[in-house]
Design a protein around this motif. Structure first.
Motif, mmCIF file in Angstrom:
data_model
loop_
_atom_site.group_PDB
_atom_site.id
_atom_site.type_symbol
_atom_site.label_atom_id
_atom_site.label_comp_id
_atom_site.label_asym_id
_atom_site.label_seq_id
_atom_site.Cartn_x
_atom_site.Cartn_y
_atom_site.Cartn_z
ATOM 1 N N ASN A 67 0.693 -0.753 -0.105
ATOM 2 C CA ASN A 67 -0.090 -0.273 -0.175
ATOM 3 C C ASN A 67 0.756 1.233 0.322
ATOM 4 O OD1 ASN A 67 -2.586 1.394 -0.184
ATOM 5 N ND2 ASN A 67 -2.411 1.688 2.253
ATOM 6 N N PRO A 68 0.788 1.879 -1.175
ATOM 7 C CA PRO A 68 1.604 3.266 -0.755
ATOM 8 C C PRO A 68 1.594 4.089 0.326
ATOM 9 C CG PRO A 68 0.112 3.140 -3.512
ATOM 10 C CD PRO A 68 0.365 2.094 -2.241
ATOM 11 N N PHE A 179 0.536 16.836 -6.332
ATOM 12 C CA PHE A 179 1.457 17.863 -4.712
ATOM 13 C C PHE A 179 -0.422 18.135 -4.240
ATOM 14 C CE2 PHE A 179 2.906 21.547 -2.672
ATOM 15 C CZ PHE A 179 3.723 20.866 -2.187
ATOM 16 N N GLY A 180 -0.786 18.542 -4.574
ATOM 17 C CA GLY A 180 -1.554 18.824 -3.697
ATOM 18 C C GLY A 180 -2.768 17.586 -3.143
ATOM 19 N N VAL A 181 -3.175 16.974 -4.182
ATOM 20 C CA VAL A 181 -3.593 15.779 -3.336
ATOM 21 C C VAL A 181 -3.055 14.902 -2.300
ATOM 22 C CG1 VAL A 181 -4.430 13.295 -4.184
ATOM 23 C CG2 VAL A 181 -5.191 15.498 -5.739
ATOM 24 N N ASN A 191 -3.859 7.412 -1.906
ATOM 25 C CA ASN A 191 -3.442 5.618 -2.658
ATOM 26 C C ASN A 191 -4.360 5.933 -4.165
ATOM 27 O OD1 ASN A 191 -1.338 5.802 -0.529
ATOM 28 N ND2 ASN A 191 -3.049 5.068 0.529
ATOM 29 N N GLY A 192 -5.903 6.397 -4.048
ATOM 30 C CA GLY A 192 -6.576 6.551 -5.313
ATOM 31 C C GLY A 192 -6.022 6.780 -6.733
ATOM 32 N N LEU A 198 -0.770 6.315 -12.512
ATOM 33 C CA LEU A 198 -0.190 4.767 -12.703
ATOM 34 C C LEU A 198 -1.134 4.748 -14.059
ATOM 35 C CD1 LEU A 198 2.182 3.074 -12.789
ATOM 36 C CD2 LEU A 198 0.721 1.972 -11.744
ATOM 37 N N VAL A 199 -2.132 4.813 -14.199
ATOM 38 C CA VAL A 199 -3.037 3.464 -15.249
ATOM 39 C C VAL A 199 -3.019 4.822 -16.258
ATOM 40 C CG1 VAL A 199 -5.033 2.350 -15.666
ATOM 41 C CG2 VAL A 199 -4.883 1.979 -14.049
ATOM 42 N N CYS A 200 -3.609 6.304 -16.250
ATOM 43 C CA CYS A 200 -3.188 7.117 -16.854
ATOM 44 C C CYS A 200 -2.043 6.801 -18.244
ATOM 45 C CB CYS A 200 -3.444 8.437 -16.406
ATOM 46 S SG CYS A 200 -5.496 8.073 -15.852
#
Length: 210
Positions: A67-68, A179-181, A191-192, A198-200
């Motif tokens: 988990n990140p 950075f904001g998230v 994490n989401g 990554l998918v994008c």
């Protein structure tokens, strides 16, 4: 300190070189702190960031490990991830500027940043030192990657001298959003976002035949 013929370089070539440098630096970082586990300088770090007591079964332990950790770990010290990223930015800035005085100012500022990290007890001095040295050497070793993006008559790549402000903004938007998230969002949201990013990223590479 800057690379020669910076005006003939493309933004794609510089970004490709930077990403490869960062990827290998982070891989070396992961291997390093897995081989040598140093005690955290932050009191009760594990209690505040990880489940205590630790999970009993291996499956839960593996999930916790995968988990990140958006708020950082406790023993991921050698080498400093902060040092790899800031050193990479310093390499990019001095590389494209070609101004010796500007380059000196950038590296002095980076050294001050390293000293602040050590003074605050967030890292050992060896973490910051190795992070800067390893990243700088990797940046130099990947110089050949920019040759594949050389500006010529039959190329779709744009030279750095023709990059507009809007181009720079569009390249920087994902970074500022991330950075904001990571800074202001919850752990679940962060994490989401990492998984979505990554998918994008993989989708863009596949779409463009990378």
């Amino acid at each position: 300190m800057g690379d020669d013929c910076s005006k003939k370089r493309s933004l794609w070539g510089v970004v490709l070189r930077a990403l490869m440098t960062l990827a290998l630096a982070r891989m070396i970082r992961g291997i390093s702190f897995s081989l040598t586990v140093l005690p955290s300088q932050i009191p009760f770090c594990y209690d505040r960031k990880f489940p205590n007591p630790p999970p009993d079964n291996w499956s839960e332990r593996i999930w916790v490990g995968l988990n990140p950790a958006t708020n950082g770990g406790c023993n991921d010290l050698i080498v400093s991830g902060h040092a790899t990223i800031t050193s990479l930015f310093a390499c990019i800035c001095t590389s494209v500027s070609g101004n010796a005085l500007f380059g000196i100012c950038v590296w002095v500022l980076l050294s001050v940043d390293f000293l602040v990290e050590m003074y605050q007890g967030l890292h050992y001095s060896v973490d910051m030192f190795l992070g800067g040295v390893i990243t700088s050497l990797l940046w130099k070793s990947f110089a050949h990657l920019e040759k594949d993006a050389h500006i010529g008559k039959n190329t779709k790549f744009v030279s750095l001298e023709h990059i507009s402000v809007s181009d720079g903004i569009w390249y920087g938007v994902p970074t500022y959003v991330a950075f904001g998230v990571l800074t202001f969002g919850s752990s679940f949201m962060a994490n989401g976002f990492i998984y979505l990013y990554l998918v994008c990223s993989v989708g863009v590479v596949v779409k463009n035949g990378g």
